[in-house]
Enzyme design. Structure first.
Site, PDB file in Angstrom:
ATOM      1  CE  LYS A 196      65.564  42.507  20.090  1.00  0.00           C
ATOM      2  NZ  LYS A 196      66.352  42.764  21.508  1.00  0.00           N
ATOM      3  CE1 TYR A 288      67.811  46.826  17.436  1.00  0.00           C
ATOM      4  CE2 TYR A 288      68.377  44.999  18.653  1.00  0.00           C
ATOM      5  CZ  TYR A 288      67.782  46.093  18.658  1.00  0.00           C
ATOM      6  OH  TYR A 288      66.723  46.614  19.516  1.00  0.00           O
TER       7      TYR A 288
HETATM    8  P1  NAD Z   1      64.650  43.359  32.208  1.00  0.00           P
HETATM    9  O1  NAD Z   1      65.326  41.968  32.409  1.00  0.00           O
HETATM   10  O2  NAD Z   1      65.267  44.631  32.373  1.00  0.00           O
HETATM   11  O3  NAD Z   1      63.206  43.320  32.257  1.00  0.00           O
HETATM   12  C1  NAD Z   1      62.319  42.231  32.257  1.00  0.00           C
HETATM   13  C2  NAD Z   1      61.121  42.504  32.970  1.00  0.00           C
HETATM   14  O4  NAD Z   1      60.167  41.105  32.931  1.00  0.00           O
HETATM   15  C3  NAD Z   1      61.511  42.821  34.513  1.00  0.00           C
HETATM   16  O5  NAD Z   1      60.775  43.744  34.835  1.00  0.00           O
HETATM   17  C4  NAD Z   1      61.117  41.338  35.137  1.00  0.00           C
HETATM   18  O6  NAD Z   1      60.707  41.596  36.691  1.00  0.00           O
HETATM   19  C5  NAD Z   1      60.051  40.912  34.354  1.00  0.00           C
HETATM   20  N1  NAD Z   1      59.896  39.561  34.466  1.00  0.00           N
HETATM   21  C6  NAD Z   1      58.489  39.025  34.498  1.00  0.00           C
HETATM   22  N2  NAD Z   1      58.667  37.460  34.843  1.00  0.00           N
HETATM   23  C7  NAD Z   1      60.123  37.447  34.498  1.00  0.00           C
HETATM   24  C8  NAD Z   1      60.805  36.183  34.575  1.00  0.00           C
HETATM   25  N3  NAD Z   1      60.010  34.970  34.840  1.00  0.00           N
HETATM   26  N4  NAD Z   1      61.981  36.127  34.505  1.00  0.00           N
HETATM   27  C9  NAD Z   1      62.615  37.186  34.416  1.00  0.00           C
HETATM   28  N5  NAD Z   1      61.840  38.602  34.356  1.00  0.00           N
HETATM   29  C10 NAD Z   1      60.711  38.471  34.441  1.00  0.00           C
HETATM   30  O7  NAD Z   1      64.765  43.107  30.509  1.00  0.00           O
HETATM   31  P2  NAD Z   1      64.713  44.209  29.427  1.00  0.00           P
HETATM   32  O8  NAD Z   1      66.178  44.529  28.981  1.00  0.00           O
HETATM   33  O9  NAD Z   1      63.685  45.223  29.910  1.00  0.00           O
HETATM   34  O10 NAD Z   1      64.070  43.282  28.119  1.00  0.00           O
HETATM   35  C11 NAD Z   1      62.635  43.235  27.983  1.00  0.00           C
HETATM   36  C12 NAD Z   1      62.421  42.830  26.603  1.00  0.00           C
HETATM   37  O11 NAD Z   1      62.845  43.976  25.944  1.00  0.00           O
HETATM   38  C13 NAD Z   1      63.084  41.615  25.869  1.00  0.00           C
HETATM   39  O12 NAD Z   1      62.448  41.126  25.050  1.00  0.00           O
HETATM   40  C14 NAD Z   1      64.404  42.485  25.251  1.00  0.00           C
HETATM   41  O13 NAD Z   1      64.904  41.477  24.063  1.00  0.00           O
HETATM   42  C15 NAD Z   1      63.421  43.615  24.642  1.00  0.00           C
HETATM   43  N6  NAD Z   1      64.461  44.715  24.618  1.00  0.00           N
HETATM   44  C16 NAD Z   1      64.324  45.705  23.464  1.00  0.00           C
HETATM   45  C17 NAD Z   1      65.474  46.662  23.161  1.00  0.00           C
HETATM   46  C18 NAD Z   1      65.023  47.525  22.219  1.00  0.00           C
HETATM   47  O14 NAD Z   1      66.228  48.368  22.197  1.00  0.00           O
HETATM   48  N7  NAD Z   1      64.246  47.467  21.351  1.00  0.00           N
HETATM   49  C19 NAD Z   1      66.269  46.833  24.132  1.00  0.00           C
HETATM   50  C20 NAD Z   1      66.459  46.155  25.362  1.00  0.00           C
HETATM   51  C21 NAD Z   1      65.565  44.823  25.659  1.00  0.00           C
END
Ligand code: NAD
Length: 463
Positions: A196, A288
């Site tokens: 999401k 949420y």
């Molecule tokens: P994050 O920044 O920690 O990880 C993102 C990943 O994408 C990294 O490994 C990064 O290297 C990669 N990536 C690839 N191309 C990229 C670019 N152009 N710019 C930036 N990063 C790039 O983020 P996250 O917190 O892991 O979030 C990822 C997804 O998960 C999002 O959609 C977020 O909304 C979702 N999320 C959901 C929950 C949940 O509880 N369901 C919690 C956190 C995040």
């Protein structure tokens, strides 16, 4: 030690057919016109194709049930009937009968929550990784026993098509990349579980649904709260009250909900970049409140009003995305939801159901662990006292529950409980919230009387 998230940055017969939709009359038509404002050219709301429940059967899965998780073992109780009932000993599929998942994007959520959750899953195994950083991916692959030949990057991603160990792709990338990787993944012949918010806009969300439908693949949005036992138990309380007009809580009047966190000052993070994030606090964490209000009631809002979108002037974090959003929703039963989200407030992740005879409070409600459910009502023991009851359920790994649901849908050819249509509806509503904020107007929405209109088959293992 695992990092306790502050929610998102961690750090934290839908099925309205065209005919039925037209029956909703002119008010609905006006509402629809209002809703399309933020998504010009997107398919009309509530009509983006067939309902989730009629998702086509993927070839090969057919109507025959897939592998069944064995019945749990029951052990002889050792405590008196006055004590809490024991849980079953967990039972799971053996590794060779599990559904293989490719995890795309090795950021915080994948490394801290999703990959470890495979250890608590009953139906899933991690079989491939996709990352732009090969050294990191190889290290992670080694930890989880994933073959080196199953480590891909964003260019070789489409070669997942040739990997028979992968049935589901779990997309855990910045929001603005979800649509592209969902569409490419479906074209590679894989089912998609997408984090999401589903996308940046309702138009992208509709395209993702169409792509999965065209490829005959399933699409699920990772709304973990809808698979989680505490929130599910509040849902049951709310639904019982709405259905009977009283229930344990009495008449439900209002939901107050807030999800906020203080966002760090790294101006390079994708969450502050509109192209990669789609928006600020609203799509990241405010979703949420929106999604949980819809889940608890099973209803769709008929009105969104009073939205205020605010960012502290001069704060460089909020040049492109908003800091804070407050809004009000009205549901067909008369229940109101008052919601707030912010990137400027310390760890706030709670809601309260306000009803005529009692209140139910979840605080925290949206965290990964440590959820607490309290019910307040007149004490049955002392007429002058308010009795507050804490309902202690066993905490479950929310990511394992949601992944197991996706795997069950693949193995038994079911429609995910939170399919693409569920994510699309949140996007339409977020666009209506922004529109209300921009115009100061109340946004009218089509009235839908059927409950759970955008949801598929309910999860069975979580409950
Ligand atoms: P994050 O920044 O920690 O990880 C993102 C990943 O994408 C990294 O490994 C990064 O290297 C990669 N990536 C690839 N191309 C990229 C670019 N152009 N710019 C930036 N990063 C790039 O983020 P996250 O917190 O892991 O979030 C990822 C997804 O998960 C999002 O959609 C977020 O909304 C979702 N999320 C959901 C929950 C949940 O509880 N369901 C919690 C956190 C995040």
């Amino acid at each position: 030690m695992p990092h306790e998230p502050d929610s998102e940055t961690n750090h934290g017969d839908p099925m309205v057919t065209r005919r039925r939709f037209l029956h909703t009359g002119s008010l609905a038509a006006v509402a629809v016109a209002g809703l399309t404002g933020g998504a010009a050219g997107a398919p009309p709301p509530y009509e983006t194709g067939q309902p989730p429940a009629s998702s086509p059967s993927p070839p090969g899965t057919g109507p025959a049930p897939g592998p069944q998780v064995p019945a749990p073992l029951t052990l002889q109780p050792i405590t008196a009937p006055t004590e809490r009932e024991q849980e079953y000993a967990p039972a799971a599929l053996p590794p060779d009968r599990r559904v293989g998942f490719a995890v795309v994007g090795l950021g915080r959520l994948s490394l801290e929550e999703i990959l470890p959750a495979f250890g608590e899953s009953t139906r899933c195994r991690a079989t491939a990784l996709v990352s732009g950083d090969r050294q990191k991916a190889l290290r992670v692959a080694q930890q989880y026993g994933i073959k080196e030949s199953s480590v891909y990057d964003y260019q070789t991603y489409d070669r997942l098509a040739d990997n028979p160990d992968v049935e589901v792709i779990y997309i855990v990338l910045p929001n603005g990349m979800h649509a592209e990787y969902t569409i490419r993944g479906a074209k590679a012949g894989k089912h998609i579980l997408c984090e999401k918010p589903m996308a940046n806009t309702s138009r992208e969300a509709a395209e993702m649904i169409q792509a999965c439908r065209a490829a005959n693949r399933k699409l699920m949005i990772a709304y973990r709260i809808q698979y989680e036992p505490f929130n599910t138990s509040v849902k049951k309380l709310v639904r019982a009250s709405l259905e009977s007009g009283k229930g344990e809580l009495g008449k439900i009047k209002l939901l107050t909900m807030a999800n906020g966190q203080s966002q760090g000052g790294d101006l390079k993070q994708w969450r502050l970049d509109k192209t990669l994030a789609g928006g600020g606090a609203l799509p990241d964490i405010g979703i949420y409140c929106l999604n949980t209000a819809r889940f608890l009631t099973g209803e769709e809002p008929i009105e969104i009003s009073g939205a205020q979108v605010y960012s502290t002037p001069g704060d460089p974090r909020f040049r492109e995305v908003e800091e804070t959003v407050n809004w009000l929703m009205r549901f067909p039963s008369g229940v109101m939801a008052n919601c707030s989200t912010s990137y400027g407030m310390h760890e706030t992740r709670h809601y309260q159901v306000h009803a005529s005879d009692a209140w139910a409070q979840m605080n925290p409600a949206f965290a990964y662990t440590g959820l607490r459910l309290q019910i307040g009502r007149k004490s049955p023991f002392d007429p002058r006292a308010e009795g507050i009851e804490e309902r202690r359920l066993n905490q479950k790994n929310q990511f394992a529950l949601e992944m197991d649901h996706m795997a069950m849908c693949v193995q038994e050819n079911k429609t995910p409980y939170t399919p693409g249509e569920e994510g699309l509806q949140d996007h339409r509503l977020m666009e209506a919230i922004y529109e209300s904020g921009r115009t100061g107007k109340t946004i009218k929405l089509p009235r839908v009387d059927k409950k759970d209109i955008f949801r598929g088959d309910p999860p069975k293992e979580a409950h």
